[in-house]
Design a protein around this motif. Sequence first.
Motif, PDB file in Angstrom:
ATOM      1  N   PHE A 155      -1.024  -1.475 -18.779  1.00 21.40           N
ATOM      2  CA  PHE A 155      -0.192  -1.674 -17.591  1.00 21.40           C
ATOM      3  C   PHE A 155      -0.863  -2.626 -16.606  1.00 21.40           C
ATOM      4  O   PHE A 155      -2.036  -2.471 -16.265  1.00 21.40           O
ATOM      5  N   VAL A 156      -0.098  -3.622 -16.160  1.00 21.88           N
ATOM      6  CA  VAL A 156      -0.541  -4.549 -15.114  1.00 21.88           C
ATOM      7  C   VAL A 156       0.575  -4.621 -14.078  1.00 21.88           C
ATOM      8  O   VAL A 156       1.710  -5.001 -14.404  1.00 21.88           O
ATOM      9  N   GLU A 157       0.254  -4.232 -12.868  1.00 24.28           N
ATOM     10  CA  GLU A 157       1.259  -4.263 -11.803  1.00 24.28           C
ATOM     11  C   GLU A 157       1.415  -5.709 -11.318  1.00 24.28           C
ATOM     12  O   GLU A 157       0.457  -6.312 -10.834  1.00 24.28           O
ATOM     13  N   PRO A 158       2.617  -6.290 -11.451  1.00 23.43           N
ATOM     14  CA  PRO A 158       2.787  -7.712 -11.165  1.00 23.43           C
ATOM     15  C   PRO A 158       2.764  -8.072  -9.683  1.00 23.43           C
ATOM     16  O   PRO A 158       2.393  -9.175  -9.316  1.00 23.43           O
ATOM     17  N   GLU A 159       3.175  -7.146  -8.831  1.00 27.11           N
ATOM     18  CA  GLU A 159       3.250  -7.418  -7.395  1.00 27.11           C
ATOM     19  C   GLU A 159       2.663  -6.253  -6.616  1.00 27.11           C
ATOM     20  O   GLU A 159       2.547  -5.141  -7.135  1.00 27.11           O
ATOM     21  N   TRP A 160       2.319  -6.486  -5.359  1.00 23.19           N
ATOM     22  CA  TRP A 160       1.836  -5.422  -4.494  1.00 23.19           C
ATOM     23  C   TRP A 160       2.982  -4.468  -4.196  1.00 23.19           C
ATOM     24  O   TRP A 160       4.069  -4.894  -3.799  1.00 23.19           O
ATOM     25  N   CYS A 161       2.761  -3.180  -4.415  1.00 22.97           N
ATOM     26  CA  CYS A 161       3.766  -2.148  -4.139  1.00 22.97           C
ATOM     27  C   CYS A 161       3.611  -1.696  -2.692  1.00 22.97           C
ATOM     28  O   CYS A 161       2.503  -1.407  -2.237  1.00 22.97           O
ATOM     29  N   GLU A 162       4.719  -1.622  -1.957  1.00 26.43           N
ATOM     30  CA  GLU A 162       4.703  -1.163  -0.571  1.00 26.43           C
ATOM     31  C   GLU A 162       5.410   0.175  -0.404  1.00 26.43           C
ATOM     32  O   GLU A 162       5.595   0.646   0.700  1.00 26.43           O
ATOM     33  N   LYS A 163       5.810   0.796  -1.521  1.00 29.75           N
ATOM     34  CA  LYS A 163       6.460   2.105  -1.468  1.00 29.75           C
ATOM     35  C   LYS A 163       5.422   3.188  -1.208  1.00 29.75           C
ATOM     36  O   LYS A 163       4.263   3.058  -1.599  1.00 29.75           O
ATOM     37  N   GLY A 164       5.854   4.262  -0.588  1.00 23.85           N
ATOM     38  CA  GLY A 164       4.983   5.401  -0.374  1.00 23.85           C
ATOM     39  C   GLY A 164       4.967   6.312  -1.592  1.00 23.85           C
ATOM     40  O   GLY A 164       5.972   6.427  -2.308  1.00 23.85           O
ATOM     41  N   HIS A 165       3.822   6.934  -1.842  1.00 21.98           N
ATOM     42  CA  HIS A 165       3.676   7.856  -2.964  1.00 21.98           C
ATOM     43  C   HIS A 165       2.826   9.051  -2.528  1.00 21.98           C
ATOM     44  O   HIS A 165       1.855   8.885  -1.790  1.00 21.98           O
ATOM     45  N   SER A 195      -0.179  -0.574   3.591  1.00 24.02           N
ATOM     46  CA  SER A 195      -0.652   0.268   2.487  1.00 24.02           C
ATOM     47  C   SER A 195      -0.337  -0.346   1.126  1.00 24.02           C
ATOM     48  O   SER A 195      -0.327   0.360   0.116  1.00 24.02           O
ATOM     49  N   ALA A 196      -0.068  -1.644   1.097  1.00 15.65           N
ATOM     50  CA  ALA A 196       0.264  -2.312  -0.172  1.00 15.65           C
ATOM     51  C   ALA A 196      -0.842  -2.051  -1.187  1.00 15.65           C
ATOM     52  O   ALA A 196      -2.022  -2.038  -0.845  1.00 15.65           O
ATOM     53  N   HIS A 197      -0.440  -1.824  -2.436  1.00 16.05           N
ATOM     54  CA  HIS A 197      -1.396  -1.406  -3.451  1.00 16.05           C
ATOM     55  C   HIS A 197      -0.955  -1.823  -4.847  1.00 16.05           C
ATOM     56  O   HIS A 197       0.208  -2.133  -5.078  1.00 16.05           O
ATOM     57  N   LYS A 198      -1.947  -1.822  -5.763  1.00 13.54           N
ATOM     58  CA  LYS A 198      -1.718  -2.039  -7.189  1.00 13.54           C
ATOM     59  C   LYS A 198      -2.527  -0.989  -7.935  1.00 13.54           C
ATOM     60  O   LYS A 198      -3.698  -0.781  -7.638  1.00 13.54           O
ATOM     61  N   ALA A 199      -1.903  -0.359  -8.909  1.00 14.41           N
ATOM     62  CA  ALA A 199      -2.561   0.695  -9.682  1.00 14.41           C
ATOM     63  C   ALA A 199      -2.897   0.190 -11.074  1.00 14.41           C
ATOM     64  O   ALA A 199      -2.208  -0.684 -11.617  1.00 14.41           O
TER      65      ALA A 199
END
Length: 104
Positions: free
Chosen positions: A41-51, A85-89
Amino acid sequence: MEPCKIQFDSIEWQPALPGARFKVFCEGTKQLRLFELTSEFVEPEWCEKGHAGIVLEGELEIAFQARVARYPQGSGIFIPSGASSAHKARALTPIVLLFLVEDI
């Protein structure tokens, strides 16, 4: 389904990006999600959703804009939504299984 009980074993896996899949239960404005990542898995963009959730299996790494954090099995995760809080996992082990509670 029994009231107030979700049988994830009876929910089909849905594909996400390559190396990721999930099972989801939605009710109102909330969803419960089992999310599985592999080392592919490679996250293509910064995620800005809350988790918010917990790592059930494996070890996860989350890159934020100013730091990187590791989440071994049993770790809780709380990431507020928004650009700050932008992130990539990514999975540090062959498989990472997360249980997430999210707004939809």
